[in-house]
Design an enzyme around this catalytic site. Sequence first.
Site, PDB file in Angstrom:
ATOM      1  N   ARG A 111       0.862  -1.188   0.000  1.00  0.00           N
ATOM      2  CA  ARG A 111       0.000   0.000   0.000  1.00  0.00           C
ATOM      3  C   ARG A 111       0.896   1.237   0.000  1.00  0.00           C
ATOM      4  O   ARG A 111       1.740   1.395   0.883  1.00  0.00           O
ATOM      5  CB  ARG A 111      -0.902  -0.013   1.247  1.00  0.00           C
ATOM      6  CG  ARG A 111      -1.688   1.259   1.408  1.00  0.00           C
ATOM      7  CD  ARG A 111      -2.702   1.234   2.555  1.00  0.00           C
ATOM      8  NE  ARG A 111      -3.323   2.533   2.625  1.00  0.00           N
ATOM      9  CZ  ARG A 111      -3.212   3.381   3.644  1.00  0.00           C
ATOM     10  NH1 ARG A 111      -2.545   3.049   4.743  1.00  0.00           N
ATOM     11  NH2 ARG A 111      -3.788   4.567   3.591  1.00  0.00           N
ATOM     12  N   HIS A 141      -2.754  11.047   0.854  1.00  0.00           N
ATOM     13  CA  HIS A 141      -2.232  10.790   2.204  1.00  0.00           C
ATOM     14  C   HIS A 141      -1.533  12.075   2.674  1.00  0.00           C
ATOM     15  O   HIS A 141      -0.311  12.128   2.792  1.00  0.00           O
ATOM     16  CB  HIS A 141      -1.287   9.579   2.183  1.00  0.00           C
ATOM     17  CG  HIS A 141      -1.002   8.983   3.528  1.00  0.00           C
ATOM     18  ND1 HIS A 141      -1.138   7.632   3.798  1.00  0.00           N
ATOM     19  CD2 HIS A 141      -0.573   9.541   4.688  1.00  0.00           C
ATOM     20  CE1 HIS A 141      -0.791   7.401   5.060  1.00  0.00           C
ATOM     21  NE2 HIS A 141      -0.446   8.551   5.617  1.00  0.00           N
ATOM     22  N   GLU A 191      -3.464  -0.119   8.146  1.00  0.00           N
ATOM     23  CA  GLU A 191      -2.269   0.240   8.917  1.00  0.00           C
ATOM     24  C   GLU A 191      -2.396  -0.338  10.312  1.00  0.00           C
ATOM     25  O   GLU A 191      -3.473  -0.299  10.908  1.00  0.00           O
ATOM     26  CB  GLU A 191      -2.098   1.763   9.077  1.00  0.00           C
ATOM     27  CG  GLU A 191      -1.675   2.473   7.828  1.00  0.00           C
ATOM     28  CD  GLU A 191      -1.498   3.980   8.034  1.00  0.00           C
ATOM     29  OE1 GLU A 191      -1.197   4.428   9.164  1.00  0.00           O
ATOM     30  OE2 GLU A 191      -1.679   4.704   7.042  1.00  0.00           O
ATOM     31  N   ASN A 204      -7.324   1.819   9.868  1.00  0.00           N
ATOM     32  CA  ASN A 204      -6.008   1.975  10.486  1.00  0.00           C
ATOM     33  C   ASN A 204      -6.218   1.894  11.987  1.00  0.00           C
ATOM     34  O   ASN A 204      -6.955   2.694  12.565  1.00  0.00           O
ATOM     35  CB  ASN A 204      -5.387   3.333  10.132  1.00  0.00           C
ATOM     36  CG  ASN A 204      -5.021   3.432   8.667  1.00  0.00           C
ATOM     37  OD1 ASN A 204      -5.124   2.449   7.920  1.00  0.00           O
ATOM     38  ND2 ASN A 204      -4.579   4.602   8.243  1.00  0.00           N
ATOM     39  N   TYR A 242      -4.331   1.605  15.776  1.00  0.00           N
ATOM     40  CA  TYR A 242      -3.105   1.687  16.565  1.00  0.00           C
ATOM     41  C   TYR A 242      -3.341   1.481  18.060  1.00  0.00           C
ATOM     42  O   TYR A 242      -2.533   0.889  18.740  1.00  0.00           O
ATOM     43  CB  TYR A 242      -2.437   3.054  16.364  1.00  0.00           C
ATOM     44  CG  TYR A 242      -1.801   3.190  14.995  1.00  0.00           C
ATOM     45  CD1 TYR A 242      -0.518   2.712  14.758  1.00  0.00           C
ATOM     46  CD2 TYR A 242      -2.488   3.746  13.925  1.00  0.00           C
ATOM     47  CE1 TYR A 242       0.077   2.808  13.508  1.00  0.00           C
ATOM     48  CE2 TYR A 242      -1.913   3.848  12.672  1.00  0.00           C
ATOM     49  CZ  TYR A 242      -0.630   3.369  12.471  1.00  0.00           C
ATOM     50  OH  TYR A 242      -0.063   3.453  11.225  1.00  0.00           O
ATOM     51  N   GLU A 295      -7.313   8.675   6.392  1.00  0.00           N
ATOM     52  CA  GLU A 295      -7.528   9.281   7.709  1.00  0.00           C
ATOM     53  C   GLU A 295      -7.960  10.751   7.671  1.00  0.00           C
ATOM     54  O   GLU A 295      -7.244  11.637   8.165  1.00  0.00           O
ATOM     55  CB  GLU A 295      -6.256   9.163   8.555  1.00  0.00           C
ATOM     56  CG  GLU A 295      -5.801   7.743   8.784  1.00  0.00           C
ATOM     57  CD  GLU A 295      -4.683   7.636   9.823  1.00  0.00           C
ATOM     58  OE1 GLU A 295      -4.157   8.678  10.237  1.00  0.00           O
ATOM     59  OE2 GLU A 295      -4.346   6.530  10.230  1.00  0.00           O
TER      60      GLU A 295
END
Length: 463
Positions: free
Chosen positions: A78, A122, A354, A292, A294, A167
């Site tokens: 990606r 991005h 991600e 994504n 985290y 995002e």
Amino acid sequence: MSEVIRFPEGFLWGAATSAHQVEGSPLADGAGPSIWHRFAHTPGLTANGDTGDVACDHYRRFPEDVALLADLGLNAYRFSISWSRVLPEGRGAVNPRGLAFYDRLVDALLARGIQPAITLYHWDLPAALDDRGGWLNPDIADWFADYARVVVRALDDRVHLWATLNEPWVVADGGYLHGALAPGHRNLFEPPLVTHNQLRAHGAGVQAYRAEGRHQVGIVLNLEPKHPASEDPRDVAATRRADAYMNRQYIEPVLRGTYPAELAEIFGPAWPAFPESDLALIRQPIDWLGINYYTRGVTRHDDGGGAMPPQASSVRQPHALYTETGWEVYPAGLAETLEWVWKQSGDLPLYVTENGAVFPDPLVAANGRVDDPLRVEYYRGHLKSALDALGRGVPLRGYFAWSLLDNFEWSHGYSKRFGLVHVDFATQRRTPKASARFYADVVRTRGAALFEPHPLVLPAMMP
Ligand code: BGC
């Protein structure tokens, strides 16, 4: 003995990067500057004054990086396209030499059996568009759609997985509310408009994709579960606001064409009334959704510091492990997030686009090793969590580690290393870390290696 669940055949195993974080050569071959070029060249805005001028020199060294992906046994990569390489002014004339870079990259990937997955945006907006108001200018939906058309026309014959934006929450919150990211604004009235224009651009981008492309288009959202720090009704209400602000502000309009009611409460007079026709544009059918993940947020009511949206803050957990960016390591949150999305998105294919962590890595040892046991355990925990979600029926089709390489971590510059592969920024030498080897083993065994002890990891460190 119960049957051990493995990742399915055909699962996409990838690593991710983004253009400005790895490419370097931002003005090469006729490219125009982006807002990140401008931001990083403004004194005092990034750690050590670091810029993306060289980064990982991926623009010139991509064949070596494609070989790294292949050596790890990955079948997907990606990456994002730099808008101002392709359209130096953000609109108007195409720069064929900029587009040619991505053409070469795509061919190099396919030659090694690696599927390209493209993100169109991005965070590196062409500076020329920022001069016209950037994400605050409603015309940006058309500018984005025109740009999408150019790239899709050039690459869709070989690229099957496309994302419009990465995002949008971070762009609105970091770029226009707190000013820590480009373009560095701090204005309570801007984030709702920036969010809305990004989502309109997403909708217009999907329509452009349908006109030019024949494969799959989606969007990448950063999502994190919000858990109340206590049963105090004020913390519970703050948790609801935090969830609306970060998660539902994006997923609801994209999937259903509505904004959560809490946003009016969160933004007060800064929350405008948006026309229904815009929401219809935003709610375009998509083919997949990227998540994504985290960390999670354990949330409490917080109206100090000028009552910044969403009037909530995160509470540090005394017994948890935290990464160098201050994020709690909370693997169960990945399955929780995937299941939460699944409930709203039905059969829509999901990808973890991600997932990764920054910890202080040792230097490359004399024997060429970089031992990063905490990152190994981060990946182990999260990949097990992904497997749990699959076991419960979540239509998870792929997983991308963030990141392939240590890279330009935005305003942290090069001080924070997220890579599976260590980069010596003085020599550009790449060294796969222990986590890269571990990930390669997981990929090769379709998950079985997750259940094997790792030589570097003490049992006490395992989640
Ligand atoms: C972004 C990446 C970033 C990573 C780690 C994500 O929010 O998409 O560009 O490097 O987090 O901070």
